[in-house]
Design a protein around this motif. Structure first.
Motif, PDB file in Angstrom:
ATOM      1  N   UNK A  90       0.807  -1.216   0.000  1.00  0.00           N
ATOM      2  CA  UNK A  90       0.000   0.000   0.000  1.00  0.00           C
ATOM      3  C   UNK A  90       0.842   1.270   0.000  1.00  0.00           C
ATOM      4  N   UNK A  91       1.931   1.281   0.754  1.00  0.00           N
ATOM      5  CA  UNK A  91       2.574   2.559   1.053  1.00  0.00           C
ATOM      6  C   UNK A  91       4.092   2.501   0.877  1.00  0.00           C
ATOM      7  N   UNK A  92       4.552   1.936  -0.205  1.00  0.00           N
ATOM      8  CA  UNK A  92       5.977   1.881  -0.490  1.00  0.00           C
ATOM      9  C   UNK A  92       6.602   0.560  -0.105  1.00  0.00           C
ATOM     10  N   UNK A  93       7.808   0.330  -0.626  1.00  0.00           N
ATOM     11  CA  UNK A  93       8.482  -0.940  -0.389  1.00  0.00           C
ATOM     12  C   UNK A  93       9.292  -0.945   0.889  1.00  0.00           C
ATOM     13  N   UNK A  94      10.601  -0.604   0.795  1.00  0.00           N
ATOM     14  CA  UNK A  94      11.505  -0.682   1.938  1.00  0.00           C
ATOM     15  C   UNK A  94      11.955   0.706   2.355  1.00  0.00           C
ATOM     16  N   UNK A  95      12.105   0.893   3.670  1.00  0.00           N
ATOM     17  CA  UNK A  95      12.535   2.172   4.225  1.00  0.00           C
ATOM     18  C   UNK A  95      13.717   1.942   5.157  1.00  0.00           C
ATOM     19  N   UNK A  96      14.833   2.635   4.875  1.00  0.00           N
ATOM     20  CA  UNK A  96      16.051   2.479   5.668  1.00  0.00           C
ATOM     21  C   UNK A  96      16.481   3.843   6.192  1.00  0.00           C
ATOM     22  N   UNK A  97      16.924   3.872   7.442  1.00  0.00           N
ATOM     23  CA  UNK A  97      17.403   5.119   8.024  1.00  0.00           C
ATOM     24  C   UNK A  97      18.473   4.817   9.065  1.00  0.00           C
ATOM     25  N   UNK A  98      19.495   5.675   9.094  1.00  0.00           N
ATOM     26  CA  UNK A  98      20.569   5.574  10.085  1.00  0.00           C
ATOM     27  C   UNK A  98      21.234   4.201  10.056  1.00  0.00           C
ATOM     28  N   UNK A  99      21.545   3.721   8.837  1.00  0.00           N
ATOM     29  CA  UNK A  99      22.288   2.474   8.704  1.00  0.00           C
ATOM     30  C   UNK A  99      23.644   2.785   8.057  1.00  0.00           C
ATOM     31  N   UNK A 100      24.631   1.954   8.344  1.00  0.00           N
ATOM     32  CA  UNK A 100      25.974   2.135   7.791  1.00  0.00           C
ATOM     33  C   UNK A 100      26.494   0.807   7.273  1.00  0.00           C
ATOM     34  N   UNK A 101      27.391   0.913   6.264  1.00  0.00           N
ATOM     35  CA  UNK A 101      28.002  -0.292   5.691  1.00  0.00           C
ATOM     36  C   UNK A 101      26.937  -1.300   5.273  1.00  0.00           C
ATOM     37  N   UNK A 102      26.135  -0.882   4.317  1.00  0.00           N
ATOM     38  CA  UNK A 102      24.972  -1.681   3.939  1.00  0.00           C
ATOM     39  C   UNK A 102      25.027  -2.100   2.477  1.00  0.00           C
ATOM     40  N   UNK A 103      24.299  -3.184   2.199  1.00  0.00           N
ATOM     41  CA  UNK A 103      24.127  -3.654   0.825  1.00  0.00           C
ATOM     42  C   UNK A 103      22.657  -3.969   0.624  1.00  0.00           C
ATOM     43  N   UNK A 104      22.080  -3.384  -0.423  1.00  0.00           N
ATOM     44  CA  UNK A 104      20.681  -3.643  -0.788  1.00  0.00           C
ATOM     45  C   UNK A 104      20.707  -4.096  -2.242  1.00  0.00           C
TER      46      UNK A 104
END
Length: 396
Positions: free
Chosen positions: A330-344
């Motif tokens: 309904x309201x978007x897929x994935x939400x990320x905040x305040x993360x470091x050293x990441x892989x999506x």
């Protein structure tokens, strides 16, 4: 009879029938075993006048081993006196515990609780219905300053209907496994310093429609872990949750001196999550309320459909979100905040913004550092041409 069986190491046999419990004697030493003729044939109930609601139907302390098999426990509760009610079966500071093929119904507080066991705990093939707070629960002993862990806890092939928590692992339990269980309007949970937990191959269909949460207006997650350290949540089928599908977060531990507990080394993989209408299908918060960041979070190979939002992940270092499939959100897929050293990477998003097309991206990344975003496929994202949104996020 109970004392004689305990003191001589004999098993106590309860033939088919209904037994009104009028008094309870706690065992003090040696093993205790109660074997019945079947959970629907042998039933223990609370005597309406002789046994107070604040007294368990069975209470055992310091027994070296406890076995309960093929027994029925009916509190005859009406869901109104849970504040003063006792757990139906309560064990404190025991050795090993084996609870197999019991049936509990109308528990005013909880069905079975083990508060400290030195030799491991097994709950197998039990059935619970209409319980006010939890059915099967285990905790360790001690305080934050002096923890005494219970280890080797297994919940397998249990079925729960209509109650907040089918199984609850809480406070100083190390190495618990919840696998092959079914919760119908009932959830699975681990809370308060419970490392090395596995929650796998369970079925959760709907969250509580009876009990304390309904009375207070509380909504429940289908699988709840607070905090999570060295945890695996995999292969579960989750549908119809009133809050989150899988919720894992760091927290404070209000036992003795308050302790900060971040989310560490958590693997959420291969789950199928459907129809989470009010919150995210998967929500991971790495940090405790005011403590350090979480670390090493893997969310991989999950399928998420017909929900409000796919994945929300905040406050963590070392993040891998890959190979997930999300559809009809309904309201978007994935939400990320305040993360470091990441892989999506390698995620597939389809119909991720059907509520108000064009307003929410498939992937949103805010205030994060040192990331790789690659190989994701976004189709029919609700008309939003900006299908991936970044804000103050340097990428590798």
């Amino acid at each position: 009879a109970t004392l004689a069986a305990q003191n001589n190491g004999f098993a106590l046999h309860a033939p088919g029938g209904t037994y009104g419990v009028t008094s309870v004697v706690s065992t003090v030493a040696g093993p205790f075993s109660l074997i019945c003729d079947g959970p629907k044939q042998t039933t223990f109930i609370r005597h309406s006048t002789a046994l107070q609601a604040s007294t368990p139907l069975l209470k055992l302390t310091n027994a070296t081993h406890v076995g309960l098999k093929d027994c029925g426990w009916n509190e005859l509760g009406d869901g109104t006196n849970f504040k003063n009610a006792a757990t139906t079966v309560f064990m404190d500071d025991v050795g090993s515990v084996d609870i197999d093929n019991n049936y509990s119904t109308l528990a005013q507080a909880g069905g079975f609780i083990i508060d400290g066991a030195s030799g491991g705990v097994k709950f197998t093939n039990n059935t619970c219905s209409y319980f006010w707070w939890f059915c099967l629960a285990v905790s360790g002993n001690g305080t934050v300053a002096s923890k005494v862990y219970t280890e080797g806890v297994v919940f397998s092939n249990n079925i729960c209907y209509h109650g907040p928590y089918c199984s609850l692992v809480t406070k100083f339990v190390k190495g618990s496994t919840q696998t092959g269980n079914v919760g119908i309007n009932s959830s699975f949970s681990v809370v308060q310093d419970t490392p090395n937990a596995i929650i796998s191959n369970n079925v959760v269909i709907g969250t509580a429609d009876y009990g304390l949460g309904i009375a207070t207006g509380t909504k429940y997650d289908c699988i709840f872990a607070e905090p999570a350290e060295d945890m695996v949540i995999s292969g579960n089928y989750v549908s119809g949750c009133s809050k989150h599908g899988i919720f894992s977060l760091g927290s404070e531990l209000p036992v003795g001196t308050t302790e900060q507990l971040p989310t560490k080394r958590v693997n959420i993989s291969g789950n199928y999550i459907d129809n989470v209408a009010t919150q995210a299908a998967i929500y991971v918060r790495g940090a405790s309320t005011s403590g350090p960041l979480g670390e090493k979070i893997i969310i991989k190979g999950n399928t998420i459909t017909n929900s409000l939002v796919g994945i929300i992940l905040t406050s963590a270092d070392g993040v891998d979100v890959s190979d997930n499939y999300e559809d009809n959100l309904q309201n978007g897929g994935d939400q990320f905040a305040a993360i470091t050293n990441f892989r999506i990477s390698g995620n597939k998003y389809h119909n991720t913004n059907i509520g108000i097309p064009g307003t929410q991206p498939a992937i949103s990344i805010n205030t994060s550092l040192n990331g790789v975003v690659q190989g994701n496929i976004v189709t029919s994202s609700g008309g939003n041409t900006n299908s991936v949104c970044f804000s103050d996020t340097p990428l590798a």
